[in-house]
Design a protein around this motif. Structure first.
Motif, PDB file in Angstrom:
ATOM      1  N   GLY A 164       0.407   3.302  -9.696  1.00 25.18           N
ATOM      2  CA  GLY A 164       0.513   2.658  -8.392  1.00 25.18           C
ATOM      3  C   GLY A 164      -0.194   3.449  -7.311  1.00 25.18           C
ATOM      4  N   TYR A 165      -0.111   2.928  -6.088  1.00 25.62           N
ATOM      5  CA  TYR A 165      -0.721   3.590  -4.939  1.00 25.62           C
ATOM      6  C   TYR A 165       0.319   3.847  -3.867  1.00 25.62           C
ATOM      7  CZ  TYR A 165      -5.409   2.896  -6.780  1.00 25.62           C
ATOM      8  OH  TYR A 165      -6.538   2.951  -7.564  1.00 25.62           O
ATOM      9  N   ALA A 166       0.116   4.930  -3.125  1.00 27.19           N
ATOM     10  CA  ALA A 166       1.045   5.299  -2.060  1.00 27.19           C
ATOM     11  C   ALA A 166       1.050   4.229  -0.972  1.00 27.19           C
ATOM     12  CB  ALA A 166       0.646   6.649  -1.473  1.00 27.19           C
ATOM     13  N   LYS A 167       2.221   3.985  -0.399  1.00 32.94           N
ATOM     14  CA  LYS A 167       2.370   3.001   0.668  1.00 32.94           C
ATOM     15  C   LYS A 167       1.968   3.597   2.011  1.00 32.94           C
ATOM     16  CE  LYS A 167       6.224   0.452  -1.489  1.00 32.94           C
ATOM     17  NZ  LYS A 167       6.271   1.165  -2.770  1.00 32.94           N
ATOM     18  N   LYS A 168       1.241   2.812   2.797  1.00 34.63           N
ATOM     19  CA  LYS A 168       0.859   3.192   4.151  1.00 34.63           C
ATOM     20  C   LYS A 168       1.359   2.123   5.119  1.00 34.63           C
ATOM     21  CE  LYS A 168      -1.543   6.639   2.485  1.00 34.63           C
ATOM     22  NZ  LYS A 168      -1.099   8.035   2.630  1.00 34.63           N
ATOM     23  N   LYS A 169       2.051   2.546   6.156  1.00 32.84           N
ATOM     24  CA  LYS A 169       2.605   1.599   7.114  1.00 32.84           C
ATOM     25  C   LYS A 169       1.502   0.946   7.940  1.00 32.84           C
ATOM     26  CE  LYS A 169       7.136   3.821   7.695  1.00 32.84           C
ATOM     27  NZ  LYS A 169       8.066   4.454   8.669  1.00 32.84           N
ATOM     28  N   PHE A 170       1.741  -0.327   8.281  1.00 28.25           N
ATOM     29  CA  PHE A 170       0.890  -1.083   9.205  1.00 28.25           C
ATOM     30  C   PHE A 170      -0.563  -1.160   8.735  1.00 28.25           C
ATOM     31  CE2 PHE A 170       3.996   1.432  11.782  1.00 28.25           C
ATOM     32  CZ  PHE A 170       4.924   0.409  11.946  1.00 28.25           C
ATOM     33  N   SER A 171      -0.760  -1.248   7.438  1.00 32.30           N
ATOM     34  CA  SER A 171      -2.118  -1.330   6.895  1.00 32.30           C
ATOM     35  C   SER A 171      -2.227  -2.518   5.948  1.00 32.30           C
ATOM     36  CB  SER A 171      -2.486  -0.036   6.153  1.00 32.30           C
ATOM     37  OG  SER A 171      -3.695  -0.198   5.445  1.00 32.30           O
ATOM     38  N   LEU A 172      -2.975  -3.531   6.381  1.00 35.16           N
ATOM     39  CA  LEU A 172      -3.191  -4.694   5.522  1.00 35.16           C
ATOM     40  C   LEU A 172      -4.035  -4.310   4.310  1.00 35.16           C
ATOM     41  CD1 LEU A 172      -2.816  -7.707   5.046  1.00 35.16           C
ATOM     42  CD2 LEU A 172      -4.878  -8.117   6.423  1.00 35.16           C
ATOM     43  N   LEU A 173      -5.006  -3.406   4.490  1.00 35.19           N
ATOM     44  CA  LEU A 173      -5.821  -2.952   3.366  1.00 35.19           C
ATOM     45  C   LEU A 173      -4.952  -2.295   2.299  1.00 35.19           C
ATOM     46  CD1 LEU A 173      -8.488  -2.331   1.919  1.00 35.19           C
ATOM     47  CD2 LEU A 173      -8.654  -0.238   3.304  1.00 35.19           C
ATOM     48  N   ASN A 174      -4.027  -1.464   2.713  1.00 39.20           N
ATOM     49  CA  ASN A 174      -3.135  -0.809   1.765  1.00 39.20           C
ATOM     50  C   ASN A 174      -2.322  -1.824   0.975  1.00 39.20           C
ATOM     51  OD1 ASN A 174      -0.041   0.477   1.530  1.00 39.20           O
ATOM     52  ND2 ASN A 174      -1.683   1.810   0.824  1.00 39.20           N
ATOM     53  N   LYS A 175      -1.835  -2.850   1.671  1.00 38.00           N
ATOM     54  CA  LYS A 175      -1.065  -3.894   0.974  1.00 38.00           C
ATOM     55  C   LYS A 175      -1.954  -4.664   0.005  1.00 38.00           C
ATOM     56  CE  LYS A 175       2.747  -4.682   4.212  1.00 38.00           C
ATOM     57  NZ  LYS A 175       2.663  -3.353   4.830  1.00 38.00           N
ATOM     58  N   LEU A 176      -3.203  -4.903   0.402  1.00 37.55           N
ATOM     59  CA  LEU A 176      -4.139  -5.617  -0.475  1.00 37.55           C
ATOM     60  C   LEU A 176      -4.443  -4.785  -1.726  1.00 37.55           C
ATOM     61  CD1 LEU A 176      -6.009  -8.020  -0.988  1.00 37.55           C
ATOM     62  CD2 LEU A 176      -7.765  -6.846   0.364  1.00 37.55           C
ATOM     63  N   ILE A 177      -4.645  -3.495  -1.546  1.00 28.16           N
ATOM     64  CA  ILE A 177      -4.904  -2.609  -2.689  1.00 28.16           C
ATOM     65  C   ILE A 177      -3.718  -2.611  -3.634  1.00 28.16           C
ATOM     66  CG2 ILE A 177      -5.187  -0.190  -3.371  1.00 28.16           C
ATOM     67  CD1 ILE A 177      -6.855   0.185  -0.804  1.00 28.16           C
ATOM     68  N   ARG A 178      -2.516  -2.507  -3.094  1.00 28.70           N
ATOM     69  CA  ARG A 178      -1.327  -2.472  -3.940  1.00 28.70           C
ATOM     70  C   ARG A 178      -1.065  -3.831  -4.587  1.00 28.70           C
ATOM     71  NH1 ARG A 178       3.250  -1.663  -1.348  1.00 28.70           N
ATOM     72  NH2 ARG A 178       2.488  -1.719   0.792  1.00 28.70           N
ATOM     73  N   PHE A 179      -1.378  -4.908  -3.875  1.00 31.18           N
ATOM     74  CA  PHE A 179      -1.225  -6.249  -4.455  1.00 31.18           C
ATOM     75  C   PHE A 179      -2.172  -6.428  -5.640  1.00 31.18           C
ATOM     76  CE2 PHE A 179      -2.713 -10.712  -4.576  1.00 31.18           C
ATOM     77  CZ  PHE A 179      -1.523 -11.328  -4.909  1.00 31.18           C
ATOM     78  N   GLU A 180      -3.417  -6.026  -5.476  1.00 34.75           N
ATOM     79  CA  GLU A 180      -4.380  -6.126  -6.575  1.00 34.75           C
ATOM     80  C   GLU A 180      -3.929  -5.286  -7.778  1.00 34.75           C
ATOM     81  OE1 GLU A 180      -7.761  -4.948  -9.069  1.00 34.75           O
ATOM     82  OE2 GLU A 180      -6.712  -3.610  -7.674  1.00 34.75           O
ATOM     83  N   THR A 181      -3.340  -4.133  -7.495  1.00 35.44           N
ATOM     84  CA  THR A 181      -2.853  -3.254  -8.563  1.00 35.44           C
ATOM     85  C   THR A 181      -1.696  -3.888  -9.314  1.00 35.44           C
ATOM     86  OG1 THR A 181      -3.524  -1.322  -7.255  1.00 35.44           O
ATOM     87  CG2 THR A 181      -1.970  -0.937  -9.053  1.00 35.44           C
TER      88      THR A 181
END
Length: 370
Positions: A164-181
């Motif tokens: 998995g990937y570390a969570k970053k607050k208030f970041s749509l890119l971070n959510k997109l990366i984790r969603f793809e993962t």
């Protein structure tokens, strides 16, 4: 037959295929519980291949050394780095007898090829069971190695884990990366459960050394810059030799990309290997993506035209309901529940990104791994 009716029947077919996929994923993986019973600990070689990763090594190697496991070594492979990577590795080796260093010099024939460096690391390893992770990864617990090793048996020689990937607050890119993962994990875990494994991720992957050498290593795709994990697993994994490890203690966590451009470049390298998968895998994966894209296009057309509104709304609602249930169970299992409510937004963003990556790779090939 009018064009509207043709498109409607096409939409029914697309929704039906998507529902079949998500129900298959749900029952093959989404509803499954992880195996948490630990077994006798076998000797293991952890292999970490790094190129210009000095800071990540300083941060993450201690968590590997601190694994609650009786017999393991760490093989650190320096892939022709030009920062302090080699010095950091040698410091760890000087202070820990479990650590050995493989220093890979620049080779004109294999420049920029992680597979060459990994091959040298595998040859230098002492044990028959190999566990792979990356320099920017940290295990979620000190039981990571124990959980991964417990999946090996006389029949199981390949173990697929979750990175998995570390969570970053208030970041749509971070959510997109984790969603793809999560979506990638949902698919490769589900296909493996259905006895058609097709890939794994190098951030959390294990196999027996004999699997590597019986396959002649990465020989059939050594010239490709990517594929040391997914393409290799596509070659060696089968219905009987592959096990899954998705207990929370077995996860690894990586630092995600911080810009959309760097993430796209990373995904371009990863996606470039998919065309070399076995035909049945390309068919299954291609049909899933094609029906995903068609669902949004056809659904958008009908919403714009405002025809057959009730039928279209019912089909859209049914597909989203089944998708939400499947994704929800998986996200909970992989500790990514904050993504569930954003599912439609993340899905359309991911589909658009994947389409742009596909087009970009048609125009030009991605470069070496670092």
């Amino acid at each position: 037959m009018t064009l509207t009716l043709v498109l409607f029947y096409a939409f029914i077919a697309v929704v039906s295929v998507q529902i079949i996929y998500y129900l298959s994923f749900l029952f093959s993986f989404g509803l499954k519980s992880p195996e948490t019973r630990l077994k006798k600990q076998i000797p293991i070689s952890i292999i970490v291949c790094a190129k210009n990763e000095a800071e990540n090594l300083k941060k993450n190697i201690p968590s590997l050394l601190n694994q609650d496991y009786s017999n393991f070594e760490i093989v650190l492979v320096n892939d022709s780095s030009f920062d302090d990577t080699l010095e950091i590795m040698e410091d760890f080796a000087a202070n820990n007898s479990q650590v050995k260093v493989v220093d890979v010099k620049v080779s004109e024939a294999f420049w920029g090829n992680k597979k060459y460096a990994l091959t040298l690391g595998i040859k230098a390893s002492s044990y028959d069971t190999l566990v792979f992770t990356d320099a920017d990864c940290t295990p979620a617990s000190n039981q990571w190695l124990a959980h991964i090793s417990s999946q090996f048996s006389n029949e199981k020689s390949v173990v697929l884990g979750y990175g998995g990937y570390a969570k970053k607050k208030f970041s749509l890119l971070n959510k997109l990366i984790r969603f793809e993962t999560v979506m990638t994990a949902l698919q490769y875990f589900s296909y493996a459960k259905m006895e058609i494994p097709y890939m794994g991720v190098g951030r959390n992957l294990a196999y027996k050394k004999e699997v590597f050498f019986n396959n002649c290593g990465f020989n059939s795709h050594m010239a490709l810059k990517s594929g040391d994990d997914d393409l290799f697993i596509n070659e060696v994994a089968n219905a009987t030799n592959t096990a899954l490890c998705f207990s929370k203690e077995s996860f690894t966590i990586s630092e995600p990309k911080h810009s959309f451009k760097s993430w796209i470049l990373q995904k371009r390298r990863h996606v470039s290997t998919a065309k070399y998968y076995k035909a049945k895998h390309k068919l299954l994966l291609g049909l899933f993506y094609l029906t995903q894209l068609s669902f949004w296009i056809l659904g958008g057309i009908f919403i714009y035209l405002g025809v057959l509104v009730l039928w279209i709304a019912a089909l859209i609602a049914l597909r989203f309901l089944i998708q939400w249930v499947c994704f929800g169970f998986t996200a909970k299992k992989l500790e990514e529940t904050d993504l569930i409510l954003l599912l439609p937004l993340l899905e359309i963003s991911l589909i658009t990104s994947q389409l742009s990556i596909f087009i970009a790779n048609l125009i030009s090939k991605p470069t070496h791994w670092k």
